[in-house]
Design an enzyme around this catalytic site. Sequence first.
Site, PDB file in Angstrom:
ATOM      1  N   ASP A  62       0.814  -1.216   0.000  1.00 34.78           N
ATOM      2  CA  ASP A  62       0.000   0.000   0.000  1.00 34.78           C
ATOM      3  C   ASP A  62       0.845   1.262   0.000  1.00 34.78           C
ATOM      4  O   ASP A  62       2.055   1.224   0.227  1.00 34.78           O
ATOM      5  CB  ASP A  62      -0.960  -0.012   1.203  1.00 34.78           C
ATOM      6  CG  ASP A  62      -0.271  -0.362   2.523  1.00 34.78           C
ATOM      7  OD1 ASP A  62       0.972  -0.413   2.553  1.00 34.78           O
ATOM      8  OD2 ASP A  62      -0.979  -0.591   3.518  1.00 34.78           O
ATOM      9  N   ASN A 128      -7.734  -2.375  14.242  1.00 34.55           N
ATOM     10  CA  ASN A 128      -9.121  -2.665  13.833  1.00 34.55           C
ATOM     11  C   ASN A 128      -9.184  -3.856  12.878  1.00 34.55           C
ATOM     12  O   ASN A 128     -10.233  -4.126  12.297  1.00 34.55           O
ATOM     13  CB  ASN A 128      -9.771  -1.422  13.197  1.00 34.55           C
ATOM     14  CG  ASN A 128      -9.084  -1.004  11.894  1.00 34.55           C
ATOM     15  OD1 ASN A 128      -8.125  -1.623  11.453  1.00 34.55           O
ATOM     16  ND2 ASN A 128      -9.574   0.068  11.295  1.00 34.55           N
ATOM     17  N   HIS A 130      -7.307  -4.243  10.102  1.00 37.54           N
ATOM     18  CA  HIS A 130      -6.987  -4.020   8.689  1.00 37.54           C
ATOM     19  C   HIS A 130      -5.677  -4.690   8.312  1.00 37.54           C
ATOM     20  O   HIS A 130      -4.776  -4.828   9.128  1.00 37.54           O
ATOM     21  CB  HIS A 130      -7.019  -2.535   8.307  1.00 37.54           C
ATOM     22  CG  HIS A 130      -5.896  -1.682   8.775  1.00 37.54           C
ATOM     23  ND1 HIS A 130      -6.082  -0.577   9.577  1.00 37.54           N
ATOM     24  CD2 HIS A 130      -4.570  -1.711   8.534  1.00 37.54           C
ATOM     25  CE1 HIS A 130      -4.924   0.007   9.803  1.00 37.54           C
ATOM     26  NE2 HIS A 130      -3.979  -0.671   9.185  1.00 37.54           N
ATOM     27  N   GLU A 135      -9.690  -1.649   5.114  1.00 36.90           N
ATOM     28  CA  GLU A 135     -10.363  -1.316   6.358  1.00 36.90           C
ATOM     29  C   GLU A 135     -11.592  -2.215   6.572  1.00 36.90           C
ATOM     30  O   GLU A 135     -12.057  -2.862   5.635  1.00 36.90           O
ATOM     31  CB  GLU A 135     -10.808   0.154   6.323  1.00 36.90           C
ATOM     32  CG  GLU A 135      -9.645   1.149   6.207  1.00 36.90           C
ATOM     33  CD  GLU A 135      -8.921   1.382   7.536  1.00 36.90           C
ATOM     34  OE1 GLU A 135      -8.921   0.496   8.416  1.00 36.90           O
ATOM     35  OE2 GLU A 135      -8.337   2.477   7.687  1.00 36.90           O
TER      36      GLU A 135
HETATM   37  C1  GLP Z   1      -0.547   0.738   8.569  1.00 42.45           C
HETATM   38  C2  GLP Z   1      -0.224  -0.089   7.332  1.00 42.45           C
HETATM   39  C3  GLP Z   1      -0.450  -1.557   7.574  1.00 42.45           C
HETATM   40  C4  GLP Z   1       0.193  -1.953   8.881  1.00 42.45           C
HETATM   41  C5  GLP Z   1      -0.439  -1.222  10.018  1.00 42.45           C
HETATM   42  C6  GLP Z   1       0.124  -1.606  11.381  1.00 42.45           C
HETATM   43  O1  GLP Z   1      -1.868   1.121   8.611  1.00 42.45           O
HETATM   44  N1  GLP Z   1      -0.950   0.282   6.171  1.00 42.45           N
HETATM   45  O2  GLP Z   1       0.066  -2.301   6.476  1.00 42.45           O
HETATM   46  O3  GLP Z   1       0.062  -3.346   9.055  1.00 42.45           O
HETATM   47  O4  GLP Z   1      -0.226   0.155   9.818  1.00 42.45           O
HETATM   48  O5  GLP Z   1       1.303  -0.930  11.620  1.00 42.45           O
HETATM   49  P1  GLP Z   1       2.311  -1.249  12.796  1.00 42.45           P
HETATM   50  O6  GLP Z   1       3.090  -2.436  12.353  1.00 42.45           O
HETATM   51  O7  GLP Z   1       3.167  -0.021  12.901  1.00 42.45           O
HETATM   52  O8  GLP Z   1       1.506  -1.503  14.000  1.00 42.45           O
END
Ligand code: GLP
EC number: 3.5.99.6
Length: 233
Positions: A62, A128, A130, A135
């Site tokens: 993404d 949440n 995702h 989402e």
């Molecule tokens: C973002 C990214 C996700 C990631 C998530 C969790 O929203 N788009 O791909 O998994 O954050 O991030 P973290 O690993 O910093 O908790």
Amino acid sequence: MNVIKVKDQVAGGQAAFKLIKQAIEAGAQVLGLATGSSPETLYQEMVNSDLDFSNMLAFNLDEYVGLAADNEQSYHYFMQEHLFKFKPFKATYIENGLAKDLEAEVERYEQLLQAHTIDVQILGIGVNGHIGFNEPGTSFDSLTHVTNLTESTIQANKRFFNDISEVPTKALTMGIKSILQSKQIILLAYGKAKAPIIKRLLSGEVTEEVPASALQKHPNVTIIIDEEAASLL
Ligand code: GLP
């Protein structure tokens, strides 16, 4: 789903690296990569290893809409700084968040994905549920698309920005279906904040309200969690 419990994020990076190394030794040529704090220790292991990725392809999940590749908060910049500048790949692909025509951009990216099966996909998970930027409520049949970020995701990601008004509200993301087409999936989650969603992921129903629950339908998923993320299991 296989679950590997580790002491901490460093051990998690080592465990994930081991799986990737095995996959590469077995012929993997295409990696699916993720941003966020969870994969950082894995990328550290990859950087410190003697593995050569110069014949491999990398696809990222993404990217924010509206951030240039040299913006420090863009996922292009993150990947460059954590991995690509130390370990060159044959080619790396990330959605272009500055594309004038976003619908054409998601179409272009999805076509690239359809032409190259991802051997190992790395995932983090949002509180949440995702994955990528899919989402809650996203169709399990979704391919790469433009998405509006939820308030919960904007709040969770604001720590990287000077002010919440700077956090992008839209992103481009591989869809749930695009993710499930990977041959193998490794999801990384660390810390107390992830404990409820990990419990839901492993024991809750499969529902589009929890995007990560789609992983229960995939035959080769490994979840790597530390003691805190495993604390409600
Ligand atoms: C973002 C990214 C996700 C990631 C998530 C969790 O929203 N788009 O791909 O998994 O954050 O991030 P973290 O690993 O910093 O908790």
